[in-house]
Design a protein around this motif. Structure first.
Motif, PDB file in Angstrom:
ATOM      1  N   ALA A  50      40.069  33.858  -7.592  1.00 12.01           N
ATOM      2  CA  ALA A  50      39.176  32.777  -7.492  1.00 12.01           C
ATOM      3  C   ALA A  50      38.273  33.419  -9.340  1.00 12.01           C
ATOM      4  O   ALA A  50      38.186  32.373  -9.550  1.00 12.01           O
ATOM      5  N   THR A  51      37.565  34.278  -8.566  1.00 12.28           N
ATOM      6  CA  THR A  51      36.530  34.747  -9.719  1.00 12.28           C
ATOM      7  C   THR A  51      37.145  35.184 -10.727  1.00 12.28           C
ATOM      8  O   THR A  51      36.816  34.025 -11.856  1.00 12.28           O
ATOM      9  N   LEU A  52      37.700  35.908 -10.506  1.00 10.26           N
ATOM     10  CA  LEU A  52      38.954  36.615 -11.523  1.00 10.26           C
ATOM     11  C   LEU A  52      39.830  34.403 -12.354  1.00 10.26           C
ATOM     12  O   LEU A  52      39.921  34.928 -13.902  1.00 10.26           O
ATOM     13  N   ALA A  53      40.417  33.996 -11.762  1.00 14.91           N
ATOM     14  CA  ALA A  53      40.970  33.127 -12.355  1.00 14.91           C
ATOM     15  C   ALA A  53      40.259  32.119 -13.173  1.00 14.91           C
ATOM     16  O   ALA A  53      40.078  31.653 -13.845  1.00 14.91           O
ATOM     17  N   SER A  54      38.736  31.915 -12.600  1.00 11.47           N
ATOM     18  CA  SER A  54      37.736  31.362 -13.031  1.00 11.47           C
ATOM     19  C   SER A  54      37.832  31.582 -14.277  1.00 11.47           C
ATOM     20  O   SER A  54      37.720  30.616 -15.488  1.00 11.47           O
ATOM     21  N   GLU A  55      37.596  32.775 -14.707  1.00 17.49           N
ATOM     22  CA  GLU A  55      36.497  33.270 -15.748  1.00 17.49           C
ATOM     23  C   GLU A  55      37.855  33.385 -17.237  1.00 17.49           C
ATOM     24  O   GLU A  55      37.288  33.140 -18.035  1.00 17.49           O
ATOM     25  N   ARG A  56      38.895  33.548 -16.348  1.00 16.80           N
ATOM     26  CA  ARG A  56      40.161  33.735 -16.639  1.00 16.80           C
ATOM     27  C   ARG A  56      39.954  31.982 -18.573  1.00 16.80           C
ATOM     28  O   ARG A  56      40.971  31.780 -19.280  1.00 16.80           O
ATOM     29  N   TYR A  57      40.531  31.367 -16.766  1.00  9.37           N
ATOM     30  CA  TYR A  57      40.572  29.487 -16.861  1.00  9.37           C
ATOM     31  C   TYR A  57      39.317  29.264 -18.213  1.00  9.37           C
ATOM     32  O   TYR A  57      39.485  28.521 -19.094  1.00  9.37           O
ATOM     33  N   GLN A  58      38.324  29.855 -18.480  1.00  9.18           N
ATOM     34  CA  GLN A  58      36.584  29.179 -18.474  1.00  9.18           C
ATOM     35  C   GLN A  58      36.801  30.196 -20.477  1.00  9.18           C
ATOM     36  O   GLN A  58      36.935  29.474 -21.324  1.00  9.18           O
ATOM     37  N   PHE A  59      37.330  31.003 -20.150  1.00  7.58           N
ATOM     38  CA  PHE A  59      37.938  32.313 -21.852  1.00  7.58           C
ATOM     39  C   PHE A  59      38.446  31.248 -22.244  1.00  7.58           C
ATOM     40  O   PHE A  59      38.986  30.778 -23.106  1.00  7.58           O
ATOM     41  N   LEU A  60      40.011  30.698 -21.350  1.00  9.19           N
ATOM     42  CA  LEU A  60      40.839  29.581 -22.330  1.00  9.19           C
ATOM     43  C   LEU A  60      40.428  28.839 -22.732  1.00  9.19           C
ATOM     44  O   LEU A  60      40.680  27.946 -23.766  1.00  9.19           O
ATOM     45  N   PHE A  61      39.702  28.074 -21.493  1.00  9.37           N
ATOM     46  CA  PHE A  61      39.027  26.622 -21.779  1.00  9.37           C
ATOM     47  C   PHE A  61      38.457  26.259 -23.445  1.00  9.37           C
ATOM     48  O   PHE A  61      38.637  25.590 -24.206  1.00  9.37           O
ATOM     49  N   ASN A  62      37.381  27.406 -23.811  1.00  4.99           N
ATOM     50  CA  ASN A  62      36.977  27.289 -24.837  1.00  4.99           C
ATOM     51  C   ASN A  62      37.422  27.739 -26.312  1.00  4.99           C
ATOM     52  O   ASN A  62      36.955  27.701 -27.093  1.00  4.99           O
ATOM     53  N   ALA A  63      38.005  28.502 -26.368  1.00  7.31           N
ATOM     54  CA  ALA A  63      38.799  29.204 -27.429  1.00  7.31           C
ATOM     55  C   ALA A  63      39.799  28.989 -27.163  1.00  7.31           C
ATOM     56  O   ALA A  63      40.113  28.914 -29.075  1.00  7.31           O
ATOM     57  N   MET A  64      40.645  27.409 -26.968  1.00 11.50           N
ATOM     58  CA  MET A  64      41.976  27.459 -27.189  1.00 11.50           C
ATOM     59  C   MET A  64      41.359  26.291 -28.461  1.00 11.50           C
ATOM     60  O   MET A  64      40.638  25.677 -29.032  1.00 11.50           O
ATOM     61  N   ASP A  65      42.334  25.971 -29.819  1.00  2.00           N
ATOM     62  CA  ASP A  65      42.348  25.145 -31.064  1.00  2.00           C
ATOM     63  C   ASP A  65      42.687  23.732 -30.251  1.00  2.00           C
ATOM     64  O   ASP A  65      42.719  22.716 -31.219  1.00  2.00           O
ATOM     65  N   GLU A  66      43.000  23.504 -29.497  1.00  2.00           N
ATOM     66  CA  GLU A  66      43.844  22.279 -29.152  1.00  2.00           C
ATOM     67  C   GLU A  66      42.773  21.517 -28.598  1.00  2.00           C
ATOM     68  O   GLU A  66      41.932  22.055 -28.231  1.00  2.00           O
ATOM     69  N   GLY A  67      42.918  20.007 -28.084  1.00  5.40           N
ATOM     70  CA  GLY A  67      42.014  19.478 -27.946  1.00  5.40           C
ATOM     71  C   GLY A  67      41.973  19.393 -26.262  1.00  5.40           C
ATOM     72  O   GLY A  67      43.906  19.574 -25.531  1.00  5.40           O
ATOM     73  N   PHE A  68      41.338  19.359 -25.249  1.00  4.54           N
ATOM     74  CA  PHE A  68      42.099  19.329 -23.869  1.00  4.54           C
ATOM     75  C   PHE A  68      40.805  19.051 -22.816  1.00  4.54           C
ATOM     76  O   PHE A  68      39.749  19.483 -22.960  1.00  4.54           O
TER      77      PHE A  68
END
Length: 695
Positions: free
Chosen positions: A38-56
């Motif tokens: 869960a900790t690893l998935a959360s970190e990946r999620y946060q990275f994708l969340f902030n880095a992606m170009d599309e609005g989310f």
């Protein structure tokens, strides 16, 4: 964004789908109860969340005033949300608070995803910010969480381009039809225009010609023009036109825009055309030929010719009217004067035949006075016609005016004040001083006559430096002038009087109180001297007369040279004088008068005879010659010839008016003087004595 971008956009959307699936797996993984994963998935999620170009964003449905699940709140939103949706700080905000009336449309779409678990993709305008969004939405499991994930992009530029293209497609056919209709109208107008229009390429082939042009060309040349035919070949049968016309077209091919007038035909059917040539360029600005507009100007030219004939007839009529007025005035004055001369001579003859010698001097005085008045009238006429013999010198104008003030004041009377004003740095003028004195006195007398109840006369002297614009207004060349202005406070003149003020014998004075030659004499004298005259006047506002006199740079003539003049009728000392005049009466009079004064006189009627009278070693003391002599040599040429033999020979020229320019008064050498006809014998004797004394 254009339609050309559609393939790349579809590819990008496919990538987004794959990313969505990936993201859903990550979200599911985040929901797993495994702590390390869960900790690893959360970190990946946060990275994708902030880095992606599309609005989310993640939204969570809530119950509201409108019922269960009737609103939602933004639980999460990445930084790109604001860039695509145009709404900042959305976390914690409710949909209905954000977008108001359009909230239900978004609730319906996302509610369907929440209820069914089916992911959807759609395009919809966010009216609140005026942006079009491409949206993908899917439910976050389990459904009990009442959350939906939304992934979106701003596609406003593409939607606007699509709308513009649809509008363009909808109106294209209409605009094409309108353009075709306009072109047909324009073509009809051009084809039927009165102007003859031709367009040629560099090979002299017709690119276009209107119907009027083709008709006239066929009528005048005999060949019907057709598109693609050779213009130069069609003129081969008209060589007298061909070279000139082709030369005009070559000038237009070279980029020149110009107009020419040509004439076609002979006799009554002859026509005149104005040709206007211009270079022709394509849409990229490249020169591809030339075009011509031709106009039939026959009627216009004929009308202009008729107007010129009428204007010439009017000018001739005006000249004849002026000549009639001039000769009438001359005849009136000279008839009066000749009556006095002839009457006095007849009375002298009668008294002599009767042996009554008393009162003879009264008749001789009357005849002499009338003759002198006739001479003065002749001088005025010569001044008017600018034919008088002038003796210009550098003159200090203020000094001249000061010397005349007493005479002017006596002439205008005590009821009129005389004032003088002068520039302290007044330039010199180049003028005949005696003639200028007469002109100034004449202007002051005219001013006096305009003020019968008294008033004021002002004489103002100033410098005038005229530039090109000012000189053109004054009808003078640019340069420096001395201005002599005479103003009065009199009755002034109307526009009608001003228009005729310089006409000879025109006067507003009562009969017998003026000849009408005063201002015309001043006008002629000033123009002959290289100056100009201008009058400013209005009824009741007085009159100003401005004389513009040429500036001179030499030293002023302080006073005329003083020569001791002998008493009249003193005998000479036997000096030899040669008299040359083709008029026998004048020659005889001169010879008798000089002989009576004690001179030795030789006489001749022409220059050749005069030269034959003198052997090379013969000495002359004086030459007295008329300027206008018959034969090969005039008086000036005779004087030059004799001065070649005797360099210091004094010369006295006698002249009327027509020969005055032969003398070249401005080029007279030392020892040469001029005596203008008519003259008295006393004046002749004084002038002879002066020349002999100067010798």
């Amino acid at each position: 964004m254009s339609f050309a971008d559609t393939p790349s956009l579809l590819a990008r959307l496919a990538e987004l789908e794959q990313s969505n699936r990936h993201l859903r797996q990550q979200l599911d993984a985040c929901a797993a109860p495994r702590e390390g994963a869960a900790t690893l998935a959360s970190e990946r999620y946060q990275f994708l969340f902030n880095a992606m170009d599309e609005g989310f964003c993640v939204i969570e449905f809530i119950d509201g005033p409108h019922g269960p699940l009737s609103d939602y709140v933004h639980v999460e939103a990445n930084p790109a949300y604001t860039a695509h949706a145009g709404i900042p700080d959305v976390v914690g905000q409710k949909l209905r608070d954000m977008v108001g009336d359009e909230a239900q449309a978004w609730l319906d779409r996302y509610g369907h995803v929440l209820r069914t678990g089916e992911a959807i993709r759609f395009e919809q305008e966010l009216v609140a910010t005026g942006r079009y969004l491409d949206v993908t939405a899917f439910r976050i499991e389990p459904a009990s969480r009442r959350q939906v994930a939304v992934l979106f992009q701003d596609i406003t530029p593409r939607k606007r381009a699509e709308a513009a293209l649809r509008q363009l497609n909808e109106t294209l056919e209409e605009r094409v039809q309108a353009a075709l209709a306009a072109n047909r109208i324009l073509a009809n107008v051009v084809d039927g225009a009165a102007a003859l229009i031709q367009v040629l390429d560099f090979d002299f082939r017709w690119l276009a010609i209107n119907g009027s042009g083709a008709d006239v060309f066929e009528q005048e040349i005999g060949v019907r023009p057709r598109i693609g035919d050779s213009f130069s070949e069609s003129l081969r049968q008209r060589p007298e036109l061909r070279d000139g016309i082709l030369a005009h077209w070559r000038r237009a091919f070279a980029g020149e825009t110009f107009s020419e007038i040509i004439s076609l035909g002979e006799g009554p059917g002859r026509r005149h055309y104005e040709l206007q040539f211009s270079p022709l360029h394509d849409a990229e600005g490249r020169s591809i030929g030339a075009y011509q507009f031709a106009y039939d100007v026959t009627e216009r030219l004929e009308e202009q010719q008729r107007i010129q004939v009428m204007e010439e007839a009017l000018r001739q009529s005006q000249k004849m009217e002026a000549v009639g007025q001039l000769t009438g005035g001359i005849a009136h004055d000279f008839n009066n004067l000749l009556t006095g001369v002839l009457g006095s001579l007849e009375m002298l003859d009668l008294r002599l035949r009767q042996g009554r010698l008393q009162d003879l001097d009264r008749y001789t005085g009357t005849a002499r006075s009338a003759a002198q008045r006739a001479a003065a009238l002749t001088h005025r006429l010569l001044a008017f016609s600018r034919r008088q013999t002038l003796d210009p010198q550098p003159v200090a104008l203020e000094r001249l005016v000061i010397g005349l003030e007493d005479l002017i004041q006596r002439s205008i009377g005590p009821q009129i004040a005389l004032e003088r004003e002068a520039d302290p740095q007044l330039w010199l003028t180049h003028i005949d001083a005696s003639q200028l004195e007469n002109a100034l006195l004449n202007l002051c007398l005219n001013a006096r006559d305009a003020m019968p109840d008294g008033g004021r006369i002002r004489i103002v002297l100033g410098n005038e430096c005229l530039d090109e614009a000012q000189a053109e207004h004054q009808a003078l060349p640019p340069g420096d002038f001395v201005r002599l202005s005479v103003g009065d406070t009199g009755s002034g003149m109307s526009d009608e009087v001003l228009a005729r003020v310089f006409d000879p014998f025109f006067t507003t004075k009562p009969l017998g109180q003026g000849t009408g030659l005063g201002l015309s004499m001043v006008h002629g004298f000033v123009l002959q001297s290289g100056g100009e005259i201008r009058i400013d006047s209005a009824p009741g506002a007085g009159t100003w007369v401005h004389l513009y006199l040429p500036r001179h740079g030499l030293a002023p003539v302080i006073s005329p040279p003083v020569h001791p003049e002998p008493e009249p009728n003193l005998p000479g000392q036997g000096e030899t004088i040669l008299v040359v005049d083709d008029e026998p009466t004048i020659r005889t009079l001169l010879v008798d008068a000089m002989t009576a004064q004690g001179y030795r006189v030789l006489e001749a009627a022409d220059a050749v005879t005069a030269l034959a009278l003198l052997p090379p070693d013969h000495h002359l003391d004086l030459l007295v010659t008329d300027v206008g002599l018959p034969g090969a040599l005039n008086g000036r040429q005779l004087a030059d010839a004799l001065r070649g033999l005797q360099p210091q020979l004094p010369v006295l020229f006698i002249t009327g008016y027509a020969e005055a320019n032969v003398i070249g008064a401005g080029d007279l050498e030392a020892g040469m003087r001029v005596l203008t006809k008519p003259f008295t014998l006393d004046t002749l004797e004084r002038r002879i004595q002066l020349l002999l004394d100067e010798r």
